[in-house]
Each structure stands twice: as C-alpha cells, then as structure tokens.
Design an enzyme around this catalytic site. Structure first.
Site, mmCIF file in Angstrom:
data_model
loop_
_atom_site.group_PDB
_atom_site.id
_atom_site.type_symbol
_atom_site.label_atom_id
_atom_site.label_comp_id
_atom_site.label_asym_id
_atom_site.label_seq_id
_atom_site.Cartn_x
_atom_site.Cartn_y
_atom_site.Cartn_z
ATOM 1 N N GLY A 16 0.802 -1.363 -0.054
ATOM 2 C CA GLY A 16 0.013 -0.013 -0.087
ATOM 3 C C GLY A 16 0.837 1.226 -0.197
ATOM 4 N N GLY A 18 0.006 4.468 -0.338
ATOM 5 C CA GLY A 18 -0.896 5.835 -0.081
ATOM 6 C C GLY A 18 -0.283 6.615 0.915
ATOM 7 N N ALA A 19 -0.997 7.248 1.740
ATOM 8 C CA ALA A 19 -0.522 8.071 2.847
ATOM 9 C C ALA A 19 0.310 7.120 3.751
ATOM 10 C CB ALA A 19 -1.817 8.988 3.434
ATOM 11 N N LYS A 95 -6.355 0.143 2.931
ATOM 12 C CA LYS A 95 -7.491 0.561 3.279
ATOM 13 C C LYS A 95 -7.928 -0.794 3.934
ATOM 14 C CE LYS A 95 -8.204 4.626 2.526
ATOM 15 N NZ LYS A 95 -8.564 5.872 3.480
ATOM 16 N N LYS A 201 -7.904 4.380 19.918
ATOM 17 C CA LYS A 201 -7.732 5.072 18.521
ATOM 18 C C LYS A 201 -9.276 4.856 17.897
ATOM 19 C CE LYS A 201 -5.596 5.704 14.221
ATOM 20 N NZ LYS A 201 -4.488 5.265 13.348
ATOM 21 N N SER A 271 -8.956 10.812 7.076
ATOM 22 C CA SER A 271 -8.999 9.945 5.802
ATOM 23 C C SER A 271 -10.418 9.828 5.282
ATOM 24 C CB SER A 271 -8.456 8.490 6.260
ATOM 25 O OG SER A 271 -9.127 7.927 7.357
#
Length: 325
Positions: A16, A18-19, A95, A201, A271
C-alpha cells in the site's frame, strides 16, 4: 546508533503506497532502511518510478508554504517481482476493506519468521491476520499521525503524536522491538496491551472521522466549533460505554485523547473526509459500524454511532455517484 535490524539487513515491505505507506517509508528512510513498496497496480508503480514519491513535512507553527520536502527512497515493485519468502517484516498499509486481498497476495513473500503488521483503522484486520499467521507473527501498529494526499506522488504530514505497536499473545516477538527502533522518528512504543490502544484510537476515530467528513472540515473543527465538539464528545462517551461492557481496558481517558488528537492533527484532513471528496469507499464499516456491532453483542445500544454510519454511507453513495458521472 545503527539498529541491529539494519545491521542484519532486514528486508522490509510495505503493501500500500498511499498516505500511511509513504509515512512509514519516510520513517524507515530515517533509520537507513530502503523499503520495498509493493503495488498490485503496475501503472501506479510506473508512475512512482517516473515521478518519484515525496512527503511534505508541515510545521503548523509556521505559515503554510514553509513545508519541508523529503523525497522517499524505496524499491517500487509489484508482487510478482519479489522472490518467495523474501521479506523479514511487512507493513500492510492498505484500507481496511482491501486488507484480506493484500494479505493473501503478500503471503508467499513472507519468510517463516516474518512479522506482519496491520496498520488499518478500526477492527477486523488484526483479527484476520492472526487467523492466517498465528498471534506470534501478527502485530498491530496504532499510528497517531495526520497524513493526507495532495496528488498521486505527494503527501503531507500535518502532525503526529506517540504511536503504539503490539501483539495479542503472551510473549511478544523480540523482532517487534527492533521494528519500533526503525520507526523511532514516529515515536513508536511497544506495548503489552495493544487491544486497549486499538480501542482508544477506534473510539477517537469514531468521532473525528465522520464528523469532519460530514462538516467538510479539517480536524480542528472538533476543538473550534462548540456543537461539533459536543457531538464528538457524545460519540466518544458512547464508544467508551461499549468498550467497558466488552471489558476493554483503555490506557487513557478517551475524552482527553479526543482533544489531544484533534489538536495535534488540527491541520489534517481525516481519511474519511478525503475518501468522501474523492468519491471513494470509506472505512465506516470498520469504525462506527464495528462499535455498533460490538455494542449489540454486549448489550449496549450505540445509537450515535449508528446514525453517523447511516449519514456517512449516504454521503459515500452520493459522492461515488457524482464521481462516476
């Protein structure tokens, strides 16, 4: 001081790009590690090879435009470009809804002592990882950082606090401590009761993510708008009740954590907000809907979480419809 993991030549993979994957690569680079960022999409890999990958480090105390740019060093590869049993450590930074497919794709690349680390929001990913690899080789990284995408090759780190990593087995793998050292830039600590940190979280995200997505605002809205703050607090209190009924021991007061996270990531776009404006699927099923489901099992009605789930799913459907048009 050079980590023993670096001296041993740990081969680290990130599934992954991504961010979160970019942030992990940035932290690993600071420890002298050049990770393998693994893609299923060859076109995305080629774009990264051609244009590079960079992260902008935002100093929220200064004016925007003063960001420091860092170019990520990584091996950009697809699954079929690495040999079997190649990786010593792998971070799965997709994700939550892509986690199962990502894990099944990367499994042949893990050596017999490889530690796999889930980095997803919400519940479900660590549980599946444990079923596939066993608790001794499965870990969770509870990452407390605000990162958002500017374009396909550029991300912004808008703020972060201490992050946590752990396993749900009696004796944690010694390799986990070495991995934490590799992520020292993000202030990652290994903890024994990772479940409490996961839920902490989860509860904070159940407030910040959907509320910022609905209001189309940065995380700062949680501390700047009295009504948003009130809704966020009630959402957190409801999640707290569910966690107590489920016999989860939280390491800190989630109401205080809500304010701390909102403040430290105040310049970040959550997100879920990013997913909505891009017409993408959100992780609401793994956050608020997951709290509703656990609440149902332990006899606590999570009404606020259910309503937020309905609203986000409606926004998700309408934004995807617009994106398709």
């Amino acid at each position: 001081m050079v980590s023993s993991a670096v001296r041993a030549g740990f081969k680290v993979g990130i599934v992954g790009g991504g961010a979160v994957g970019t942030l992990l690569a940035y932290a690993l680079n600071a420890s002298g590690v050049v990770p393998y960022i693994i893609y299923r999409d060859n076109n995305k890999k080629q774009k990264r090879l051609e244009k590079g990958l960079k992260i902008l480090i935002r100093d929220v105390a200064r004016e925007l435009g003063s960001d420091k740019e860092y170019r990520i060093k990584a091996h950009h590869v697809t699954y079929d470009e690495l040999p079997e049993k190649f990786l010593d450590v792998v971070f799965i930074a997709t994700k939550a809804y892509d986690f199962k497919d990502a894990l099944l794709s990367v499994l042949p690349l893990l050596n017999d002592s490889c530690i796999a680390i889930s980095c997803q929001n919400g519940l479900g990913s660590l549980e599946y990882l444990e079923r596939m690899l066993g608790k001794e080789r499965a870990a969770a990284l509870i990452l407390n950082a605000g990162v958002y995408e500017v374009d396909d090759v550029t991300y912004v780190l808008a703020g972060y606090g201490r992050s946590y990593m752990g396993q749900r087995c009696r004796d944690a793998s010694p390799k986990l401590g070495e991995v934490a050292k590799l992520l020292h830039l993000l202030d990652v600590r290994v903890v024994k009761d990772v479940e409490g940190y996961r839920w902490l979280k989860l509860i904070v995200n159940s407030a910040i993510n959907p509320i910022t997505a609905i209001l189309k605002a940065k995380n700062s809205i949680i501390i700047e708008d009295p009504l948003a703050a009130k809704l966020a607090s009630k959402t957190v209190l409801e999640g707290w009740l569910v966690s107590k009924a489920a016999k989860i021991n939280l390491p800190r007061n989630p109401l205080v954590e809500l304010l701390n996270v909102a403040y430290h990531t105040r310049d970040n776009y959550s997100s879920m907000y990013q997913d909505i404006i891009k017409g993408k699927r959100t992780e609401i099923d793994y956050i608020n809907a997951a709290i509703v489901e656990v609440g149902r099992r332990v006899g606590v009605r999570a009404v606020i979480n259910q309503v937020l789930t309905y609203i986000i799913k409606s926004l998700e459907a309408s934004s995807q419809s617009v994106a398709e048009d």
